[in-house]
Scaffold this motif. Structure first.
Motif, PDB file in Angstrom:
ATOM      1  N   ALA A   1      23.633  34.953  20.775  1.00  0.00           N
ATOM      2  CA  ALA A   1      23.615  36.159  21.503  1.00  0.00           C
ATOM      3  C   ALA A   1      23.398  36.118  22.873  1.00  0.00           C
ATOM      4  CB  ALA A   1      22.600  37.179  20.804  1.00  0.00           C
ATOM      5  N   HIS A   2      22.481  35.153  23.367  1.00  0.00           N
ATOM      6  CA  HIS A   2      22.188  35.069  24.715  1.00  0.00           C
ATOM      7  C   HIS A   2      23.187  34.322  25.669  1.00  0.00           C
ATOM      8  CE1 HIS A   2      19.966  34.515  28.384  1.00  0.00           C
ATOM      9  NE2 HIS A   2      19.970  33.002  28.192  1.00  0.00           N
ATOM     10  N   PHE A   3      23.791  33.351  25.012  1.00  0.00           N
ATOM     11  CA  PHE A   3      24.874  32.536  25.578  1.00  0.00           C
ATOM     12  C   PHE A   3      26.043  33.219  25.931  1.00  0.00           C
ATOM     13  CE2 PHE A   3      23.313  27.874  24.989  1.00  0.00           C
ATOM     14  CZ  PHE A   3      22.319  28.089  25.297  1.00  0.00           C
ATOM     15  N   THR A   4      26.228  34.123  24.771  1.00  0.00           N
ATOM     16  CA  THR A   4      27.639  34.917  24.724  1.00  0.00           C
ATOM     17  C   THR A   4      27.488  36.140  25.700  1.00  0.00           C
ATOM     18  OG1 THR A   4      28.107  34.554  22.321  1.00  0.00           O
ATOM     19  CG2 THR A   4      29.135  36.468  23.277  1.00  0.00           C
ATOM     20  N   ASP A   5      26.203  36.387  25.704  1.00  0.00           N
ATOM     21  CA  ASP A   5      25.955  37.653  26.835  1.00  0.00           C
ATOM     22  C   ASP A   5      26.187  37.254  28.338  1.00  0.00           C
ATOM     23  OD1 ASP A   5      25.320  39.730  24.883  1.00  0.00           O
ATOM     24  OD2 ASP A   5      23.356  39.662  25.102  1.00  0.00           O
ATOM     25  N   MET A   6      25.754  35.999  28.227  1.00  0.00           N
ATOM     26  CA  MET A   6      25.721  35.132  29.784  1.00  0.00           C
ATOM     27  C   MET A   6      27.234  34.899  30.082  1.00  0.00           C
ATOM     28  SD  MET A   6      22.914  34.804  31.232  1.00  0.00           S
ATOM     29  CE  MET A   6      23.021  33.361  32.274  1.00  0.00           C
TER      30      MET A   6
ATOM     31  N   GLU B   1      40.238  33.190  24.575  1.00  0.00           N
ATOM     32  CA  GLU B   1      38.729  32.882  25.030  1.00  0.00           C
ATOM     33  C   GLU B   1      37.815  33.430  24.316  1.00  0.00           C
ATOM     34  OE1 GLU B   1      38.893  33.567  29.446  1.00  0.00           O
ATOM     35  OE2 GLU B   1      39.964  31.610  29.794  1.00  0.00           O
ATOM     36  N   GLN B   2      37.883  34.832  24.049  1.00  0.00           N
ATOM     37  CA  GLN B   2      36.949  35.417  23.194  1.00  0.00           C
ATOM     38  C   GLN B   2      36.731  34.730  22.017  1.00  0.00           C
ATOM     39  OE1 GLN B   2      35.089  38.226  23.668  1.00  0.00           O
ATOM     40  NE2 GLN B   2      35.883  39.197  25.556  1.00  0.00           N
ATOM     41  N   ALA B   3      37.828  34.492  21.372  1.00  0.00           N
ATOM     42  CA  ALA B   3      37.680  33.575  19.995  1.00  0.00           C
ATOM     43  C   ALA B   3      37.109  32.479  20.197  1.00  0.00           C
ATOM     44  CB  ALA B   3      39.194  33.465  19.369  1.00  0.00           C
ATOM     45  N   ALA B   4      37.215  31.473  21.377  1.00  0.00           N
ATOM     46  CA  ALA B   4      36.707  30.258  21.508  1.00  0.00           C
ATOM     47  C   ALA B   4      35.030  30.749  21.806  1.00  0.00           C
ATOM     48  CB  ALA B   4      36.989  29.704  22.841  1.00  0.00           C
ATOM     49  N   ALA B   5      34.745  31.533  22.496  1.00  0.00           N
ATOM     50  CA  ALA B   5      33.080  32.062  22.658  1.00  0.00           C
ATOM     51  C   ALA B   5      32.507  32.190  21.266  1.00  0.00           C
ATOM     52  CB  ALA B   5      33.098  33.172  23.705  1.00  0.00           C
ATOM     53  N   GLN B   6      33.401  32.959  20.634  1.00  0.00           N
ATOM     54  CA  GLN B   6      32.819  33.243  19.222  1.00  0.00           C
ATOM     55  C   GLN B   6      32.457  32.205  18.386  1.00  0.00           C
ATOM     56  OE1 GLN B   6      34.898  36.199  16.985  1.00  0.00           O
ATOM     57  NE2 GLN B   6      33.601  36.405  15.461  1.00  0.00           N
ATOM     58  N   ARG B   7      33.485  31.182  18.476  1.00  0.00           N
ATOM     59  CA  ARG B   7      33.447  29.890  17.438  1.00  0.00           C
ATOM     60  C   ARG B   7      32.175  29.103  18.076  1.00  0.00           C
ATOM     61  NH1 ARG B   7      34.694  24.705  16.973  1.00  0.00           N
ATOM     62  NH2 ARG B   7      35.446  24.344  19.037  1.00  0.00           N
ATOM     63  N   LEU B   8      32.496  28.719  19.235  1.00  0.00           N
ATOM     64  CA  LEU B   8      31.658  27.644  19.918  1.00  0.00           C
ATOM     65  C   LEU B   8      30.111  28.031  19.956  1.00  0.00           C
ATOM     66  CD1 LEU B   8      33.964  26.780  22.686  1.00  0.00           C
ATOM     67  CD2 LEU B   8      33.231  25.180  21.003  1.00  0.00           C
ATOM     68  N   PHE B   9      29.822  29.352  20.429  1.00  0.00           N
ATOM     69  CA  PHE B   9      28.469  29.840  20.679  1.00  0.00           C
ATOM     70  C   PHE B   9      27.934  30.219  19.177  1.00  0.00           C
ATOM     71  CE2 PHE B   9      29.727  31.492  24.909  1.00  0.00           C
ATOM     72  CZ  PHE B   9      29.325  30.305  25.559  1.00  0.00           C
ATOM     73  N   GLY B  10      28.846  30.410  18.102  1.00  0.00           N
ATOM     74  CA  GLY B  10      28.540  30.649  16.724  1.00  0.00           C
ATOM     75  C   GLY B  10      28.041  29.296  16.121  1.00  0.00           C
TER      76      GLY B  10
END
Length: 389
Positions: A302-307, A285-294
């Motif tokens: 940054a904002h979406f990742t923080d949320m 999930e961490q990797a997915a967040a990094q790819r998708l929000f990236g």
């Protein structure tokens, strides 16, 4: 309070039916028609992503709320594609009656608030409603134009919509979107701008509609997907906000729930009763967040990742309430559809309480107090006959 909460739950149960309303649009991967619940989720995401492009007099929080509600009347009147001949005046009357009926299930104060916001969207006069309408014109267009192999008839409809239909006015009110759409239609190179740099994320987000969860719709005829689930729990959070354990910012909660399952596009859904390697799941999930929000511009990334991280940690009052709602929705559905995922995973009441009660009571103990007697009665009725029998 019990009577008020029961009325709110009755409305939220009825809202589940929006997941069965098929639209003329299809998913980006062309696999099936889109439904109106997942469309409403996607539009709310469009609003959050396109917020920097809205005028200074637009409240994105109000736009998101409008878009959560805007198609609920289709539970009663159905979807009416713009390319088909329709008596629009008659339809408007039918939609007004449907809105009064559906929102009338809520307590009087909420019924009036929701009806007024829906009417504001329909009237298309305020800056908030106008921006919401613009997005409602954009999303179906780009769902066609961003597909790798769109159906020729859908391309034809999109072209007509831009050339002289409802979307033609985008050339004046949202020119960045209009010019990007016309370039895609022409097969021309597209100029990178504040609109086009956000489209890749919104197109990728369409894949959440194909992530199948372990939970079923209340009608029980199919499994729920993560996009329509996200829409539904946003509605749950809005309607049930008064039952939060502590003071919350409802709009922050809605944004968390809008984003909370995005990572499932890469990491998949992991039922709480299944066998899961939690460390492995967290890494995925961490990797997915990094790819998708990236895929987004830096500030939004940054904002979406923080949320998303705030929701996952469940330390803030907003996140605890969001988690409570996320745990509350599925038991409501399972009580309606004869057991649902409890039957599939042979869940006992003790297991259910262990997995669900802590999260609900941490954010909204009133919801657990309302739910627990119904769970106890349901499981007691299956003491002699197992759920999977």
């Amino acid at each position: 309070m019990t009577e008020r909460l029961s009325a709110q739950i009755a409305f939220l149960k009825r809202a589940d039916m929006l997941k069965m309303v098929e639209r003329a649009n299809v998913l980006l991967n062309q696999s099936r028609p889109e439904n109106s619940a997942e469309h409403s989720w996607h539009l709310a995401l469009w609003a959050l992503v396109m917020a920097p492009l809205a005028g200074p007099d637009v409240s994105i929080d109000r736009v998101i709320r409008m878009l959560l509600l805007h198609d609920l009347v289709e539970i009663v009147v159905g979807d009416h594609p713009i390319h088909l001949e329709t008596d629009w005046d008659h339809l408007a009357e039918a939609e007004q009656a449907a809105a009064s009926e559906l929102f009338g299930l809520l307590p009087r104060d909420q019924a009036q608030t929701f009806l007024s916001l829906w009417q504001e969207f329909e009237s298309d006069q305020t800056p908030d409603a106008q921006f919401a309408k613009i997005l409602d014109r954009c999303q179906p267009l780009f769902q066609v134009l961003c597909a790798s192999d769109p159906h020729p008839d859908h391309v034809k409809i999109a072209r007509a919509n831009l050339d002289g239909g409802r979307a033609a006015y985008l050339s004046q009110v949202f020119p960045l979107a209009y010019h990007h759409a016309t370039a895609l239609l022409a097969g021309s190179p597209t100029e990178e701008n504040a609109f086009s740099t956000r489209i890749a994320f919104l197109a990728e987000a369409d894949k959440l509609k194909s992530v199948v969860r372990a939970s079923r719709l209340m009608a029980g005829d199919r499994f729920e997907n993560s996009a329509e689930h996200s829409w539904h729990i946003m509605l749950y959070a809005w309607v049930l906000a008064e039952h939060a354990q502590s003071e919350i910012n409802v709009d922050r909660v809605l944004q968390m729930l809008l984003l909370h399952d995005i990572v499932e596009i890469d990491a998949g859904d992991h039922p709480i009763y299944g066998q899961v390697n939690h460390a492995e799941q967290e890494a995925m999930e961490q990797a997915a967040a990094q790819r998708l929000f990236g895929l987004l511009p830096d500030m939004q990334q940054a904002h979406f990742t923080d949320m998303w991280l705030e929701f996952e940690a469940a330390k803030s009052t907003d996140a605890r309430f969001a988690k409570a709602v996320d745990r509350f929705q599925t038991p409501i559905a399972n009580l309606e559809n004869g057991g649902g995922s409890w039957a599939d995973y042979n869940v006992t009441l003790a297991q259910l309480k262990a997995r669900v009660e802590p999260s609900i009571t941490a954010g909204a103990p009133e919801l657990w107090n309302w739910l627990h007697p119904q769970l106890a009665a349901f499981f007691q009725s299956f003491e002699a006959t197992p759920l999977d029998a």
